[in-house]
Write an enzyme that holds these catalytic residues in place. Structure first.
Site, PDB file in Angstrom:
ATOM      1  N   GLU A   1      14.406 -52.842 -57.870  1.00 44.21           N
ATOM      2  CA  GLU A   1      14.877 -51.722 -57.019  1.00 44.21           C
ATOM      3  C   GLU A   1      16.435 -51.893 -56.973  1.00 44.21           C
ATOM      4  O   GLU A   1      16.881 -50.782 -56.873  1.00 44.21           O
ATOM      5  CB  GLU A   1      14.241 -51.751 -55.856  1.00 44.21           C
ATOM      6  CG  GLU A   1      12.561 -51.373 -55.727  1.00 44.21           C
ATOM      7  CD  GLU A   1      12.294 -49.973 -56.152  1.00 44.21           C
ATOM      8  OE1 GLU A   1      13.010 -48.888 -56.288  1.00 44.21           O
ATOM      9  OE2 GLU A   1      10.900 -49.817 -56.600  1.00 44.21           O
TER      10      GLU A   1
ATOM     11  N   GLU B   1      13.190 -35.357 -49.085  1.00 42.95           N
ATOM     12  CA  GLU B   1      12.994 -35.360 -50.468  1.00 42.95           C
ATOM     13  C   GLU B   1      12.977 -33.736 -51.393  1.00 42.95           C
ATOM     14  O   GLU B   1      11.811 -33.645 -51.963  1.00 42.95           O
ATOM     15  CB  GLU B   1      11.883 -36.374 -51.104  1.00 42.95           C
ATOM     16  CG  GLU B   1      11.759 -36.583 -52.323  1.00 42.95           C
ATOM     17  CD  GLU B   1      11.012 -37.951 -52.472  1.00 42.95           C
ATOM     18  OE1 GLU B   1      10.565 -38.641 -51.836  1.00 42.95           O
ATOM     19  OE2 GLU B   1      10.274 -37.799 -53.797  1.00 42.95           O
TER      20      GLU B   1
ATOM     21  N   ASN C   1      13.725 -41.984 -57.487  1.00 43.59           N
ATOM     22  CA  ASN C   1      12.345 -42.120 -58.229  1.00 43.59           C
ATOM     23  C   ASN C   1      12.635 -42.474 -59.735  1.00 43.59           C
ATOM     24  O   ASN C   1      11.860 -42.532 -60.561  1.00 43.59           O
ATOM     25  CB  ASN C   1      11.584 -41.022 -58.207  1.00 43.59           C
ATOM     26  CG  ASN C   1      11.265 -40.673 -56.679  1.00 43.59           C
ATOM     27  OD1 ASN C   1      10.685 -41.704 -56.170  1.00 43.59           O
ATOM     28  ND2 ASN C   1      10.907 -39.398 -56.149  1.00 43.59           N
TER      29      ASN C   1
ATOM     30  N   HIS D   1      10.328 -44.368 -61.919  1.00 38.74           N
ATOM     31  CA  HIS D   1       8.941 -44.128 -61.329  1.00 38.74           C
ATOM     32  C   HIS D   1       7.878 -43.266 -61.746  1.00 38.74           C
ATOM     33  O   HIS D   1       6.822 -43.578 -61.708  1.00 38.74           O
ATOM     34  CB  HIS D   1       9.289 -43.868 -59.770  1.00 38.74           C
ATOM     35  CG  HIS D   1       9.593 -44.971 -58.716  1.00 38.74           C
ATOM     36  ND1 HIS D   1      10.961 -45.543 -59.206  1.00 38.74           N
ATOM     37  CD2 HIS D   1       9.377 -45.602 -57.626  1.00 38.74           C
ATOM     38  CE1 HIS D   1      11.066 -46.430 -58.172  1.00 38.74           C
ATOM     39  NE2 HIS D   1      10.179 -46.371 -57.517  1.00 38.74           N
TER      40      HIS D   1
END
Ligand code: NAD
Length: 361
Positions: free
Chosen positions: A174, A226, A234, A237
């Site tokens: 991350e 968001e 993201n 993701h």
């Protein structure tokens, strides 16, 4: 607005920091069976020294605890304890504990003060920040939840030393994501200090955790719900979530799946002419230097491209029939694209899922 405290040895400050924020009443610590025996005593001592009565509940470790049925168990506990609205719920653990404890704090008595004490790298730089709390539905992850920011997020980098090595690497995924989308200089630091960060001996450990956490705070402050900018978090993701789900969350850790997803998103960025191939290669080398996968490792079950595509079509970020892709146009800068041809996605997925050359021997 959440108060963020990050550093080596901050755990003992928990009680006094809560007092400074005007919190009163009792403290209900929600943790798990691995983290509580390691750090529960220190947390409760700090609370006691600041004059807080406390009680604690230990959940079984792992994603299976992030369910509505566990929420019910925690509600029962709070009822038995006669918790009141001015009391505080404290999450002591990784993202699983933070997400469910936050959901309980958001919903019990229509909302109680909530404090996060994140104990994984992923939680310290990502999941504890931004107020997304919730639980899984049997048919999908994080389908039930709320936006409920903690009033205090207190991260002690000392506690990371007891993390299993695989969890450490997964957490750094991350941080690398954060650098790729927002901060080219951070990528230089990660690249130059990979070994010390992997074994947690780097003097830059707290600085880097804090830098990533502040980026998340900034992005969330600009787009709490968001609807736009926050979506860039993201990156990696779309494929990552689909891989995790297609493998029933049994094979890959979240950060490992995101790492493979970043390799895929960078390859797509290159293929559509946005990103220099050298930038994608550099990203992948850094991921590997942190011990992260950039393609699916050999596993003992079949996984087809079609299965992954099907999971991707269920992605929350799908608008109409199309996935929203977070792509890069340079290191440190991301953009949202919905016009990525499905044939290209299929081609990239095939290369990510193909057995690695080493596995042929
Ligand atoms: N809310 C958000 O914005 C957000 C963002 C990203 C991920 N998440 C969620 O976070 C969860 C994953 O979080 P995670 O990666 O922290 O996993 P986790 O909470 O399952 O923790 C991983 C394992 O490490 C153990 N552990 C935690 N801290 C430890 C420590 N200091 N020492 C030793 N062991 C320790 C835990 O007991 C657990 O077994 C997922 O449910 C994901 O959906 C939420």
């Amino acid at each position: 607005m959440s108060t963020l405290v990050i550093g080596e040895g901050t755990l003992g400050e928990l009680g006094s920091r809560m007092r400074e924020l005007g919190l009163a009443g009792r403290a209900f610590v929600i943790s798990d069976e691995r983290v509580y025996p390691l750090y529960g005593e220190e947390v409760r001592q700090s609370l006691q020294q600041a004059g807080f009565d406390s009680a604690a509940y230990q959940l079984p470790c792992g994603e299976a605890s992030k369910s509505l049925s566990t929420t019910w168990v925690l509600y029962d506990w709070l009822v038995e304890q006669r918790a009141e609205r001015r009391d505080t719920v404290i999450a002591l653990g990784g993202g699983v504990v933070g997400d469910i404890a936050g959901f309980v704090a958001a919903t019990f008595l229509r909302g109680m003060p909530f404090v996060q004490v994140p104990t994984t790298i992923l939680a310290q730089i990502d999941s504890a920040i931004g107020g997304k709390v919730g639980v899984d539905h049997p048919r999908g992850k994080n389908l039930i939840g709320a936006f409920y920011p903690a009033c205090l997020i207190l991260s002690d980098t000392k506690v990371l030393r007891t993390l299993p090595r695989r969890e450490i690497a997964a957490g750094w995924a991350e941080a690398i994501k954060c650098a790729m989308i927002l901060d080219a200089e951070l990528l230089d630091l990660l690249e130059a200090n990979a070994k010390g960060l992997c074994d947690l001996t780097s003097p830059l450990l707290s600085t880097i955790i804090e830098r990533c956490a502040r980026h998340k705070v900034d992005v969330v402050a600009q787009d709490e719900r968001e609807t736009g900018l926050r979506m860039i978090l993201n990156y990696g993701h779309t494929i990552g979530h689909a891989l995790e789900a297609a493998l029933d969350y049994q094979v890959l850790l979240h950060g490992e799946a995101v790492s493979i997803g970043m390799a895929g998103a960078a390859a797509i960025s290159v293929a559509v002419g946005l990103l220099e191939p050298a930038a994608a290669e550099r990203q992948n080398q850094i991921l590997e230097s942190f011990g992260l996968p950039i393609r699916l490792p050999s596993i003992d079950r079949p996984l087809s491209v079609e299965t992954v595509l099907e999971r991707m079509s269920r992605d929350k970020k799908t608008r109409g029939a199309r996935n929203q892709w977070i792509l890069l146009d340079r290191i440190g800068h991301a953009r949202i694209e919905s016009n990525v041809p499905v044939e290209l996605v299929e081609r990239i997925l095939r290369s990510l899922l193909a057995p690695s050359p080493a596995a042929d021997h």
